[in-house]
Design a protein around this motif. Structure first.
Motif, mmCIF file in Angstrom:
data_model
loop_
_atom_site.group_PDB
_atom_site.id
_atom_site.type_symbol
_atom_site.label_atom_id
_atom_site.label_comp_id
_atom_site.label_asym_id
_atom_site.label_seq_id
_atom_site.Cartn_x
_atom_site.Cartn_y
_atom_site.Cartn_z
ATOM 1 N N UNK A 5 -1.800 0.642 53.497
ATOM 2 C CA UNK A 5 -2.279 0.465 54.869
ATOM 3 C C UNK A 5 -2.637 1.799 55.512
ATOM 4 N N UNK A 6 -1.883 2.845 55.168
ATOM 5 C CA UNK A 6 -2.134 4.176 55.738
ATOM 6 C C UNK A 6 -3.401 4.813 55.169
ATOM 7 N N UNK A 7 -3.670 4.577 53.881
ATOM 8 C CA UNK A 7 -4.691 5.373 53.207
ATOM 9 C C UNK A 7 -6.039 4.694 52.984
ATOM 10 N N UNK A 8 -6.104 3.357 52.991
ATOM 11 C CA UNK A 8 -7.381 2.759 52.570
ATOM 12 C C UNK A 8 -8.517 3.025 53.553
ATOM 13 N N UNK A 9 -8.181 3.329 54.798
ATOM 14 C CA UNK A 9 -9.238 3.678 55.755
ATOM 15 C C UNK A 9 -9.459 5.186 55.828
ATOM 16 N N UNK A 10 -8.364 5.967 55.744
ATOM 17 C CA UNK A 10 -8.466 7.416 55.909
ATOM 18 C C UNK A 10 -8.771 8.149 54.602
ATOM 19 N N UNK A 11 -8.193 7.669 53.504
ATOM 20 C CA UNK A 11 -8.384 8.347 52.207
ATOM 21 C C UNK A 11 -8.577 7.321 51.099
ATOM 22 N N UNK A 12 -9.610 6.478 51.203
ATOM 23 C CA UNK A 12 -9.749 5.378 50.236
ATOM 24 C C UNK A 12 -9.923 5.851 48.794
ATOM 25 N N UNK A 13 -10.651 6.953 48.586
ATOM 26 C CA UNK A 13 -10.857 7.423 47.207
ATOM 27 C C UNK A 13 -9.543 7.881 46.593
ATOM 28 N N UNK A 14 -8.736 8.597 47.404
ATOM 29 C CA UNK A 14 -7.441 9.078 46.898
ATOM 30 C C UNK A 14 -6.546 7.900 46.539
ATOM 31 N N UNK A 15 -6.569 6.854 47.398
ATOM 32 C CA UNK A 15 -5.709 5.711 47.091
ATOM 33 C C UNK A 15 -6.213 4.944 45.878
ATOM 34 N N UNK A 16 -7.527 4.876 45.712
ATOM 35 C CA UNK A 16 -8.074 4.213 44.526
ATOM 36 C C UNK A 16 -7.588 4.901 43.250
ATOM 37 N N UNK A 17 -7.470 6.239 43.292
ATOM 38 C CA UNK A 17 -6.949 6.960 42.130
ATOM 39 C C UNK A 17 -5.476 6.626 41.903
ATOM 40 N N UNK A 18 -4.740 6.471 42.984
ATOM 41 C CA UNK A 18 -3.331 6.052 42.847
ATOM 42 C C UNK A 18 -3.269 4.669 42.175
ATOM 43 N N UNK A 19 -4.207 3.783 42.528
ATOM 44 C CA UNK A 19 -4.213 2.445 41.938
ATOM 45 C C UNK A 19 -4.582 2.485 40.460
ATOM 46 N N UNK A 20 -5.442 3.405 40.080
ATOM 47 C CA UNK A 20 -5.740 3.580 38.653
ATOM 48 C C UNK A 20 -4.463 3.951 37.912
ATOM 49 N N UNK A 21 -3.687 4.859 38.516
ATOM 50 C CA UNK A 21 -2.411 5.248 37.908
ATOM 51 C C UNK A 21 -1.430 4.066 37.895
ATOM 52 N N UNK A 22 -1.425 3.252 38.955
ATOM 53 C CA UNK A 22 -0.549 2.078 38.982
ATOM 54 C C UNK A 22 -0.913 1.113 37.861
ATOM 55 N N UNK A 23 -2.214 0.981 37.575
ATOM 56 C CA UNK A 23 -2.636 0.159 36.443
ATOM 57 C C UNK A 23 -2.080 0.692 35.140
ATOM 58 N N UNK A 24 -2.117 2.021 34.960
ATOM 59 C CA UNK A 24 -1.569 2.622 33.744
ATOM 60 C C UNK A 24 -0.067 2.381 33.628
ATOM 61 N N UNK A 25 0.651 2.556 34.732
ATOM 62 C CA UNK A 25 2.113 2.352 34.729
ATOM 63 C C UNK A 25 2.435 0.893 34.422
ATOM 64 N N UNK A 26 1.675 -0.024 35.002
ATOM 65 C CA UNK A 26 1.885 -1.460 34.758
ATOM 66 C C UNK A 26 1.629 -1.793 33.292
ATOM 67 N N UNK A 27 0.554 -1.248 32.736
ATOM 68 C CA UNK A 27 0.256 -1.468 31.318
ATOM 69 C C UNK A 27 1.346 -0.917 30.422
ATOM 70 N N UNK A 28 1.865 0.268 30.767
ATOM 71 C CA UNK A 28 2.953 0.863 29.980
ATOM 72 C C UNK A 28 4.219 0.010 30.080
ATOM 73 N N UNK A 29 4.509 -0.502 31.271
ATOM 74 C CA UNK A 29 5.683 -1.362 31.459
ATOM 75 C C UNK A 29 5.584 -2.612 30.592
ATOM 76 N N UNK A 30 4.438 -3.272 30.609
ATOM 77 C CA UNK A 30 4.265 -4.482 29.803
ATOM 78 C C UNK A 30 4.335 -4.177 28.308
ATOM 79 N N UNK A 31 3.785 -3.040 27.917
ATOM 80 C CA UNK A 31 3.843 -2.655 26.502
ATOM 81 C C UNK A 31 5.289 -2.482 26.052
#
Length: 445
Positions: free
Chosen positions: A204-230
């Protein structure tokens, strides 16, 4: 020590963690108690039964106190009582009750148990547990309503810790009851993530002020989620975690369950409600799209999953994500929460969380999400996830993955629709938009 029955009922039914607020308690009784501290103040752990007029019952955990000849039904808000539980874990005690026993166990190699505990504070606003934080280093979670069997939170954290998955708050110890009325996990001790930023609030804090930075955080969250499932799908020697190939019957049951839920929810939708206009009268269409989606071919593997996965179950800490709360959905039985499922069910939960952020930022912060943010967020998360997860766990091929994801997103959105109609009418548009998008996506497939 005996409890006053009326006082016990009044206390338990008034707590946030009491889970049967629509039921009437006919009787209560003490099932077993175990002394934690014999010196003044005296502390003891109690298992108490709430029996309802229907004949059903629930069992709750209390820690009661006797000090200066004054009896307290529950003393877990006293730091001294919570410390006794941690001290017992540190010492690896086994304490005998009248009917059963309680085993307190530290996790081998956990450094946090080696220091003295000073400051302690309760964590507020919990629905089903009581948590106490010590020195901003450790957190003790006490499970209040008990179910027979190992709690998924302990089981999952222990497995992930033993398999060296780093993106969790490390498990430090636990305590459990056996014998007597049931065998159950009573509580766990974990590392406390001191400066973690809640994933939902961060979004909520970042998607309006720093959307690109948060999108990169979400890419990392995808990696962490994939590693968890693996990791969760990596041990074929542990029956509780060994990956399984879903049977045709299991896939048919999934479809039937979602289909039944769609029919039930659409039959009870309010008439002439403008908020529901995009999906009004489209129940059969939704069910037909579900049937088309489930012809997805290979279904991948069924593994143990997080079970209640969304941004509110994550923290951003020291440049990476920490995954929290492996108990699963509180409303489901312990048996259901331990069931193996497609890892894509977790993924769908997180994708639906992005849809909520995109709308909630206007409802809660008075700001509009950037145009197309939700689609970009989905793409970045999935890019990280699919590049990291063991592909054996997923349906084979991009189309099959998309179809299976759509089934789970549809299941989630229908549940959300019912929840929002009953609890947050102003939020109804979010699941409506999700269902509409899934109908149109399926129709175009």
């Amino acid at each position: 020590m005996s409890f006053d029955e009326r006082e016990l009922i009044e206390y338990v039914t008034s707590r946030r963690w009491y889970g049967a607020k629509s039921r009437t308690v006919a009787h209560s009784r003490l099932l077993d108690s175990v002394v934690l501290r014999a010196a003044e103040p005296h502390f003891a752990l109690a298992l108490v039964e709430m029996r309802y007029e229907t004949g059903a019952h629930d069992i709750y955990q209390l820690v009661y106190a006797l000090r200066d000849d004054r009896f307290e039904v529950d003393a877990l808000d006293d730091p001294a009582a919570a410390r006794e539980l941690v001290h017992a874990m540190r010492s690896g005690l086994t304490l005998q009750g009248v009917e059963g026993l309680i085993e307190f166990r530290p996790l081998e190699g956990f450094a946090g148990l080696g220091r003295e505990l000073m400051d302690a504070r309760a964590v507020g606003a919990e629905q089903s547990n009581t948590s106490v934080v010590f020195d901003d280093e450790l957190i003790l979670k006490v499970f209040r309503r008990l179910e027979p069997g190992i709690n998924p939170e302990l089981e999952m954290l222990r497995f992930l810790t033993e398999h060296e998955f780093a993106n969790i708050a490390a498990l430090g110890g636990w305590y459990a009851y056996s014998g007597g009325p049931l065998g159950a996990t009573l509580g766990i001790l974990q590392e406390f993530v001191r400066d973690g930023l809640d994933g939902w609030e961060l979004a909520l804090d970042e998607i309006c002020d720093s959307p690109e930075a948060f999108d990169e955080r979400l890419h990392r969250l995808g990696e962490v989620t994939g590693a968890m499932h693996t990791v969760l799908g990596s041990d074929s020697n542990d029956p509780a975690f060994a990956p399984e190939t879903p049977s045709v019957e299991a896939l048919a049951l999934l479809t039937a369950t979602v289909d039944e839920e769609i029919e039930r929810v659409f039959l009870t939708l309010p008439e002439n409600d403008e908020r529901l206009a995009p999906i009004a009268g489209r129940g059969e269409e939704v069910r037909e799209q579900l049937r088309l989606l489930t012809h997805a071919g290979s279904a991948g593997k069924a593994i143990r999953t997080h079970g209640d996965y969304h941004l509110g179950q994550t923290l951003w800490s020291e440049g990476d994500w920490v995954i929290l709360d492996f108990e699963g959905e509180p409303a489901r039985s312990l048996t259901e929460r331990r069931r193996k499922r497609s890892p894509l069910r977790d993924v769908a939960g997180m994708l639906r969380s992005f849809a909520y952020v995109a709308s909630a930022v206007e409802l809660l912060r008075g700001q509009r999400a950037p145009q197309g943010w939700e689609e970009r967020a989905r793409a970045r998360f999935l890019e990280g996830y699919l590049a990291t997860v063991d592909p054996v766990l997923l349906p084979s091929g991009h189309v099959a993955i998309e179809r299976m994801l759509a089934v789970y997103e549809l299941e989630k959105a229908v549940y959300e629709l019912q929840y929002e109609l009953n609890n947050r009418p102003d939020w109804v548009a979010i699941p409506v938009a999700g269902i509409q998008r899934l109908i149109e996506t399926a129709a175009a497939a």
